[in-house]
Design an enzyme around this catalytic site. Structure first.
Site, PDB file in Angstrom:
ATOM      1  N   ASP A  57       0.841  -1.209   0.000  1.00 10.21           N
ATOM      2  CA  ASP A  57       0.000   0.000   0.000  1.00 10.21           C
ATOM      3  C   ASP A  57       0.874   1.258   0.000  1.00 10.21           C
ATOM      4  O   ASP A  57       0.562   2.255  -0.664  1.00 10.21           O
ATOM      5  CB  ASP A  57      -0.921   0.001   1.224  1.00 10.21           C
ATOM      6  CG  ASP A  57      -1.796  -1.233   1.264  1.00 10.21           C
ATOM      7  OD1 ASP A  57      -2.281  -1.648   0.199  1.00 10.21           O
ATOM      8  OD2 ASP A  57      -1.979  -1.805   2.357  1.00 10.21           O
ATOM      9  N   HIS A  64      -5.386  -3.456   5.774  1.00 13.58           N
ATOM     10  CA  HIS A  64      -4.851  -3.829   4.469  1.00 13.58           C
ATOM     11  C   HIS A  64      -5.935  -4.355   3.529  1.00 13.58           C
ATOM     12  O   HIS A  64      -5.735  -5.311   2.794  1.00 13.58           O
ATOM     13  CB  HIS A  64      -3.729  -4.868   4.671  1.00 13.58           C
ATOM     14  CG  HIS A  64      -3.100  -5.309   3.403  1.00 13.58           C
ATOM     15  ND1 HIS A  64      -2.476  -4.441   2.546  1.00 13.58           N
ATOM     16  CD2 HIS A  64      -3.000  -6.535   2.832  1.00 13.58           C
ATOM     17  CE1 HIS A  64      -2.031  -5.109   1.505  1.00 13.58           C
ATOM     18  NE2 HIS A  64      -2.335  -6.370   1.648  1.00 13.58           N
TER      19      HIS A  64
HETATM   20  P1  NAI Z   1       0.023 -18.711  -5.271  1.00 11.27           P
HETATM   21  O1  NAI Z   1      -1.090 -19.706  -5.290  1.00 11.27           O
HETATM   22  O2  NAI Z   1       0.728 -18.408  -6.542  1.00 11.27           O
HETATM   23  O3  NAI Z   1       1.136 -19.189  -4.212  1.00 11.27           O
HETATM   24  C1  NAI Z   1       0.820 -19.646  -2.942  1.00 11.27           C
HETATM   25  C2  NAI Z   1       1.823 -20.731  -2.593  1.00 11.27           C
HETATM   26  O4  NAI Z   1       1.573 -21.142  -1.244  1.00 11.27           O
HETATM   27  C3  NAI Z   1       1.687 -21.980  -3.486  1.00 11.27           C
HETATM   28  O5  NAI Z   1       2.954 -22.323  -4.035  1.00 11.27           O
HETATM   29  C4  NAI Z   1       1.171 -23.033  -2.525  1.00 11.27           C
HETATM   30  O6  NAI Z   1       1.631 -24.348  -2.846  1.00 11.27           O
HETATM   31  C5  NAI Z   1       1.746 -22.538  -1.192  1.00 11.27           C
HETATM   32  N1  NAI Z   1       1.074 -23.097  -0.022  1.00 11.27           N
HETATM   33  C6  NAI Z   1      -0.262 -23.287   0.185  1.00 11.27           C
HETATM   34  N2  NAI Z   1      -0.457 -23.860   1.385  1.00 11.27           N
HETATM   35  C7  NAI Z   1       0.760 -24.015   1.967  1.00 11.27           C
HETATM   36  C8  NAI Z   1       1.200 -24.539   3.205  1.00 11.27           C
HETATM   37  N3  NAI Z   1       0.337 -25.033   4.102  1.00 11.27           N
HETATM   38  N4  NAI Z   1       2.520 -24.554   3.460  1.00 11.27           N
HETATM   39  C9  NAI Z   1       3.404 -24.070   2.567  1.00 11.27           C
HETATM   40  N5  NAI Z   1       3.046 -23.555   1.370  1.00 11.27           N
HETATM   41  C10 NAI Z   1       1.737 -23.531   1.070  1.00 11.27           C
HETATM   42  O7  NAI Z   1      -0.578 -17.391  -4.598  1.00 11.27           O
HETATM   43  P2  NAI Z   1       0.061 -15.906  -4.551  1.00 11.27           P
HETATM   44  O8  NAI Z   1      -0.498 -15.090  -5.644  1.00 11.27           O
HETATM   45  O9  NAI Z   1       1.541 -16.034  -4.420  1.00 11.27           O
HETATM   46  O10 NAI Z   1      -0.596 -15.352  -3.182  1.00 11.27           O
HETATM   47  C11 NAI Z   1      -0.260 -15.916  -1.912  1.00 11.27           C
HETATM   48  C12 NAI Z   1      -1.035 -15.215  -0.794  1.00 11.27           C
HETATM   49  O11 NAI Z   1      -0.675 -13.842  -0.720  1.00 11.27           O
HETATM   50  C13 NAI Z   1      -2.575 -15.244  -0.941  1.00 11.27           C
HETATM   51  O12 NAI Z   1      -3.118 -15.475   0.344  1.00 11.27           O
HETATM   52  C14 NAI Z   1      -2.902 -13.840  -1.401  1.00 11.27           C
HETATM   53  O13 NAI Z   1      -4.212 -13.456  -1.031  1.00 11.27           O
HETATM   54  C15 NAI Z   1      -1.866 -13.049  -0.636  1.00 11.27           C
HETATM   55  N6  NAI Z   1      -1.591 -11.699  -1.163  1.00 11.27           N
HETATM   56  C16 NAI Z   1      -1.274 -10.722  -0.264  1.00 11.27           C
HETATM   57  C17 NAI Z   1      -0.987  -9.439  -0.666  1.00 11.27           C
HETATM   58  C18 NAI Z   1      -0.621  -8.411   0.371  1.00 11.27           C
HETATM   59  O14 NAI Z   1      -0.453  -7.237   0.012  1.00 11.27           O
HETATM   60  N7  NAI Z   1      -0.454  -8.748   1.657  1.00 11.27           N
HETATM   61  C19 NAI Z   1      -1.013  -9.058  -2.097  1.00 11.27           C
HETATM   62  C20 NAI Z   1      -1.295 -10.157  -2.970  1.00 11.27           C
HETATM   63  C21 NAI Z   1      -1.582 -11.430  -2.506  1.00 11.27           C
END
Ligand code: NAI
Length: 326
Positions: free
Chosen positions: A162, A189
């Site tokens: 942000d 957030h």
């Molecule tokens: P993605 O699906 O590409 O990657 C997530 C990864 O986490 C995958 O490789 C998956 O295998 C792994 N994963 C799932 N459960 C797991 C576990 N129990 N232990 C270890 N690894 C595990 O998703 P992306 O796009 O990378 O997003 C990840 C998270 O970040 C989502 O929750 C999303 O909402 C959040 N996010 C947060 C933002 C922020 O500003 N704080 C901005 C964008 C996304």
């Protein structure tokens, strides 16, 4: 002198996790990087680690892939033991038709396993949570951490994206150098809980008053713009990795004796709410000072008053999760 810190990226083979792992591997303060993901990840964590291990940086990189079962936590010992910083971009993005509560239950479940493993193997580490909904997941995890007698100040909700967005939009509108632009972003957030304080930035405060509501909304909606542009195939990953690495590097610089300020969503007493994003100073213990909000102009004060009940409810959802899943 550069430090020698061990960092783990949990979800390190994912959309955010891969570029975040790369940026952390490039930080001179990192001597050991663990890429931790599930065996069912799109790319094996070991493959991401093998790839990154060829960067000509001092850091050793190792990958760990685990099956998706509760016992995985037991196997995380080698990966997490000795970690100074654990960054968590694990979790699923919100799907159409899914409400916030469903997302919270899934992602808080994922975060809970990881945070419990951190409590067991690296209780002194700073744990940076990227997993959404940050507004609820952070309170839920802090409550669990507290129950184990650990310091909740070690759990940090990453809201840096942000700040990065607010700074960029001010730069685009004014043409002023990026180095002069630091907009604190407070509150939470998600949506209207995100409150950029343009009045506290030397460039931001020169923006015409009638442009502020649009700029404010642009920061709040920036994530949705990326989701729409990616046409259902993901949310912000590269800018999130950049922002997550900025926060991660600030934590490590703090551990290494520098005094570094960033905004973050943490356990807080600066407002009536128990969790809030504001400026935070990182030092040798992790979060050292949570700073008060400073002066707000009338517009910002109105926005703050409006966001408090919304954030309160989202915090409560996290506290309820912690109670129900004790
Ligand atoms: P993605 O699906 O590409 O990657 C997530 C990864 O986490 C995958 O490789 C998956 O295998 C792994 N994963 C799932 N459960 C797991 C576990 N129990 N232990 C270890 N690894 C595990 O998703 P992306 O796009 O990378 O997003 C990840 C998270 O970040 C989502 O929750 C999303 O909402 C959040 N996010 C947060 C933002 C922020 O500003 N704080 C901005 C964008 C996304």
């Amino acid at each position: 002198m550069a430090g020698s810190y061990k960092v783990c990226v949990v979800g390190g083979a994912g959309g955010i996790g891969q570029p975040l792992s790369m940026l952390m591997a490039m930080d001179p303060n990192v001597s050991e990087l663990c890429v931790y993901d599930l065996t069912l990840a799109m790319v094996p964590a070991e493959g991401v680690a093998a790839d990154l291990s060829h960067l000509n940086m001092k850091c050793k990189v190792k990958g760990y892939a685990f099956d998706k079962d509760d016992k995985a936590i037991e196997k995380a010992g080698e990966c997490l033991t000795g970690c100074h910083l654990v960054l968590v971009p694990a979790g699923v993005p919100r799907k159409p038709g899914q409400d916030r509560k469903d997302l919270l239950n899934i992602n808080a479940g994922i975060a809970k396993n990881i945070v419990e493993a951190c409590a067991k193997y690296c209780p002194e580490a700073v744990v940076g949570l990227i997993v959404n909904p940050v507004n609820s997941v952070v309170p839920a995890m802090c409550e669990m951490w507290k129950k184990k007698g650990l310091n909740p100040a070690k759990i940090v909700g990453i809201t840096t994206l942000d700040v990065v967005r607010a700074d960029k939009f001010v730069h685009e509108m004014t043409g002023s150098p990026m180095s002069d632009i630091q907009v604190p972003v407070i509150g939470g957030h998600a949506g209207a809980t995100i409150l950029p304080l343009f009045s506290q930035c030397q460039v931001g405060k020169t923006l015409p008053a009638d442009k502020i509501p649009d700029m404010d909304k642009k920061v709040q909606d920036a994530g949705t713009v990326v989701v729409a542009a990616k046409n259902g195939k993901g949310s912000a990953t590269l800018s999130m990795a950049y922002a997550g690495a900025r926060l991660g590097k600030a934590v490590l610089a703090g551990l290494n004796g520098e005094v570094v300020q960033e905004c973050a969503y943490v356990a807080s007493t600066v407002t009536d709410l128990p969790y809030f994003a504001s400026k935070v100073t990182f030092g040798k213990q992790g979060v050292e000072t949570v700073h008060p909000l400073g002066d707000l102009n009338e517009y910002e004060q109105g926005r703050l008053n409006a966001l408090m009940p919304v954030l309160k409810e989202e915090i409560q959802a996290g506290l309820d999760y912690a109670k129900e899943n004790d």
